[in-house]
Design a protein around this motif. Sequence first.
Motif, PDB file in Angstrom:
ATOM      1  N   GLU A 134       0.850  -1.193   0.000  1.00  0.00           N
ATOM      2  CA  GLU A 134       0.000   0.000   0.000  1.00  0.00           C
ATOM      3  C   GLU A 134       0.884   1.242   0.000  1.00  0.00           C
TER       4      GLU A 134
ATOM      5  N   SER B  64      -3.777   0.618  -7.728  1.00  0.00           N
ATOM      6  CA  SER B  64      -5.143   1.112  -7.919  1.00  0.00           C
ATOM      7  C   SER B  64      -5.595   1.826  -6.655  1.00  0.00           C
TER       8      SER B  64
ATOM      9  N   ILE C 226      -8.090   3.091  -3.750  1.00  0.00           N
ATOM     10  CA  ILE C 226      -9.091   2.317  -3.025  1.00  0.00           C
ATOM     11  C   ILE C 226     -10.429   3.044  -2.954  1.00  0.00           C
ATOM     12  N   THR C 227     -10.408   4.339  -2.707  1.00  0.00           N
ATOM     13  CA  THR C 227     -11.648   5.104  -2.527  1.00  0.00           C
ATOM     14  C   THR C 227     -11.651   6.312  -3.454  1.00  0.00           C
TER      15      THR C 227
ATOM     16  N   VAL D 139      -3.346   0.443  -3.639  1.00  0.00           N
ATOM     17  CA  VAL D 139      -2.805  -0.889  -3.371  1.00  0.00           C
ATOM     18  C   VAL D 139      -2.213  -1.447  -4.653  1.00  0.00           C
TER      19      VAL D 139
ATOM     20  N   ILE E  41      -8.125  -3.656 -10.009  1.00  0.00           N
ATOM     21  CA  ILE E  41      -9.506  -3.867  -9.589  1.00  0.00           C
ATOM     22  C   ILE E  41     -10.288  -4.414 -10.779  1.00  0.00           C
TER      23      ILE E  41
ATOM     24  N   LEU F 173      -6.587 -11.043  -4.045  1.00  0.00           N
ATOM     25  CA  LEU F 173      -6.235 -10.516  -2.734  1.00  0.00           C
ATOM     26  C   LEU F 173      -7.378 -10.754  -1.754  1.00  0.00           C
TER      27      LEU F 173
ATOM     28  N   HIS G 140      -9.365  -6.343   1.195  1.00  0.00           N
ATOM     29  CA  HIS G 140      -9.728  -6.220  -0.215  1.00  0.00           C
ATOM     30  C   HIS G 140     -10.454  -7.484  -0.674  1.00  0.00           C
TER      31      HIS G 140
ATOM     32  N   ARG H  34     -16.704  -7.251  -7.645  1.00  0.00           N
ATOM     33  CA  ARG H  34     -15.422  -6.562  -7.499  1.00  0.00           C
ATOM     34  C   ARG H  34     -14.435  -7.492  -6.805  1.00  0.00           C
ATOM     35  N   TYR H  35     -13.207  -7.504  -7.294  1.00  0.00           N
ATOM     36  CA  TYR H  35     -12.111  -8.160  -6.575  1.00  0.00           C
ATOM     37  C   TYR H  35     -10.796  -7.557  -7.044  1.00  0.00           C
ATOM     38  N   TYR H  36      -9.775  -7.737  -6.221  1.00  0.00           N
ATOM     39  CA  TYR H  36      -8.448  -7.218  -6.517  1.00  0.00           C
ATOM     40  C   TYR H  36      -7.540  -8.381  -6.896  1.00  0.00           C
TER      41      TYR H  36
END
Length: 649
Positions: free
Chosen positions: A83, A120, A122-123, A289, A293, A318, A322, A392-394
């Motif tokens: 991160e 990517s 996060i928010t 991170v 995404i 991940l 996440h 959604r997933y990382y």
Amino acid sequence: MLPAPSLDDRRFQDLVDDAKRYVMRRCPEWTDHNVSDPGVTLIEAFAFMTEQLCYRLDRVPDRLYVKFLELLGLRMLPPTPAEVPVTFWLSTPARSPLVIRAGTAVSTTRTESEESVVFSTITDLPVLPTSIAAVRRVSGSGVASENQTTAHEIGQEFAAFGEPPQLDDALLIGLRDPAPACAMRLDFRGETTGVGVNPLHPPLVWEAWTGTGWTGCDVTTDETGGLNRSGRIVVHLPRGHEASVIEDQRAGWLRVRVVEPLPGQPSYSSSPVVRSLAAGTVGATAAAVHGRIVEFEELGESEGVPGQRFRLNHAPVLAGAHAAVIEVAGETGWQEWTQVDGFATSGPHDRHFVLDGVAGEVEFGPAVRLPDRGLHQYGAVPPPGARVRARRYYSGGGLRGNVARHAVDTLKGSIPFVAGVTNLHPASGGVDGETLEEAKTRGPIMLRTRSRAVTAEDYEAISREAAPEVARIHCLTAGEDDVAHGAVKVLVVPAAAHRDGQLLFADLVPAADTLERIARRLDDVRLVGTRVLVEPPRYRGVTVVARLVARTRLDPDEVRTRALTALYSFINPLTGGEDGTGWAFGRRVSHGEVFALLQSVRGVDVVEDVRLYGANPVTGERGAEVTRLPVGAGGLAFSYDHQVRVERS
């Protein structure tokens, strides 16, 4: 461990000899068996291919081992993402609000030898315009403040601090609106009257109000030399910046405060004078991170059978903060299902799924036959024909994400009014996923412990499961180092980024929430009466002072760089030691091994002198010269400020 038999132990030469003996029995007229004969060439070619098949056959026990581990419920740990806060710079100060959406991809520069490392956000990141609404001057006591807003508005000059400036004197700048996580540029015009200070190290700190107190701010640009000349100052406001009321003036407050100068540096003898001051938002910082995404990925249609699996398009996946979000289409729309570690406590109607992050597989609940020949469903099963998707997933993570500061410099897509991106701090926390050999080691420990910590290996394995993002974990039992009877000490080394090949002491201290998470998990599995301590190891700084002679016609500076790289890599908690997996806990550093290391550096002709010192990583003080530097059972050596001089031969 029981020795695994080889299913076929024949090798290349054995296969060639067997073929030649078979030829002698079936075709005696073929008498030329030399390697020059074309027939022998064909035999050797087929023997080579057969040996490869035998090798593949011997890998079957590894597959069976993995299947046995799956029966025990063990899943390989996926990689942990690094991160890093990334700062987006605007092409011009913001005049209207701008939002940089979550999932915005940024990366390092791609080179001929290495692929770029993609991060990517996060928010969502709001970039808010603002300006100066109030200016106040506060004395060191903080009892009273003087309103300088009118002087600021009409362009009248005023002193930034008291005359002469005292400790904790401050200039308060009130922004019309708070700008959390934004980079604020202050355009300052003033006179060179704040004499007495070193413009490179002025005794000033910038702070912002965050609701509960003043929080320090990063300053990336200061052209004023401590408010002593006109120029620009770029201050990065913290994420918690908010408005408050000071002397009936409500604003988002920012202040610059006089502090004690550094040792050997002077303080102010008179106050700087402010002629004009303006502010504007020129950037904003978001957490990112190491990973991509993936959103709204269709996995297929359910067959309505227990234990059905769906494979994601991108792996590894991940976990943790996440976690993937899986949805199943129902009569009322998409329904979100809950990820669990296992189906042991899941009922027939619980919408649960299990995710294998390494393989990238989503599994729904199985049905188990009971002794009365009935079936019990563990976890619900999507109805036949229902669409399944990953909302959604990382995907990503790993050690590659621990990049140095300013390494993230590329936008993967165009964003209006955004000119560039950078990371002001190094990325940290990236750990590679568990290997098969590591899973083989953890499997028997998990089977023996049954989630109960008894031995030191149990504490290490359970701590690793609780915090897979840390780089190393070591457990000390009673009697080792300073561990009292009835207690154990778990030492945690975080994954840290190397800056120019070196580790900073501050980066080797694990985060408080990581230590708390490990402590909570161990508190659940420890034996009654056992006291568990979770903390970082006692780091022992090591300084090497060496004088080398380079070989003829070699650049001494290049040889010096190689020698320093070798020292910082060898005496290193993460990459050091003989096997490159980190300097061993409690292992001392000796003069002889350092001498041998420097002698093996390419380009070094003679190692004329090597001296070894202990160093305090906090104060930087160097101890006496030693030939062996002990670190203690709970200690860990790391390189600190090596000094190497290289002379021409």
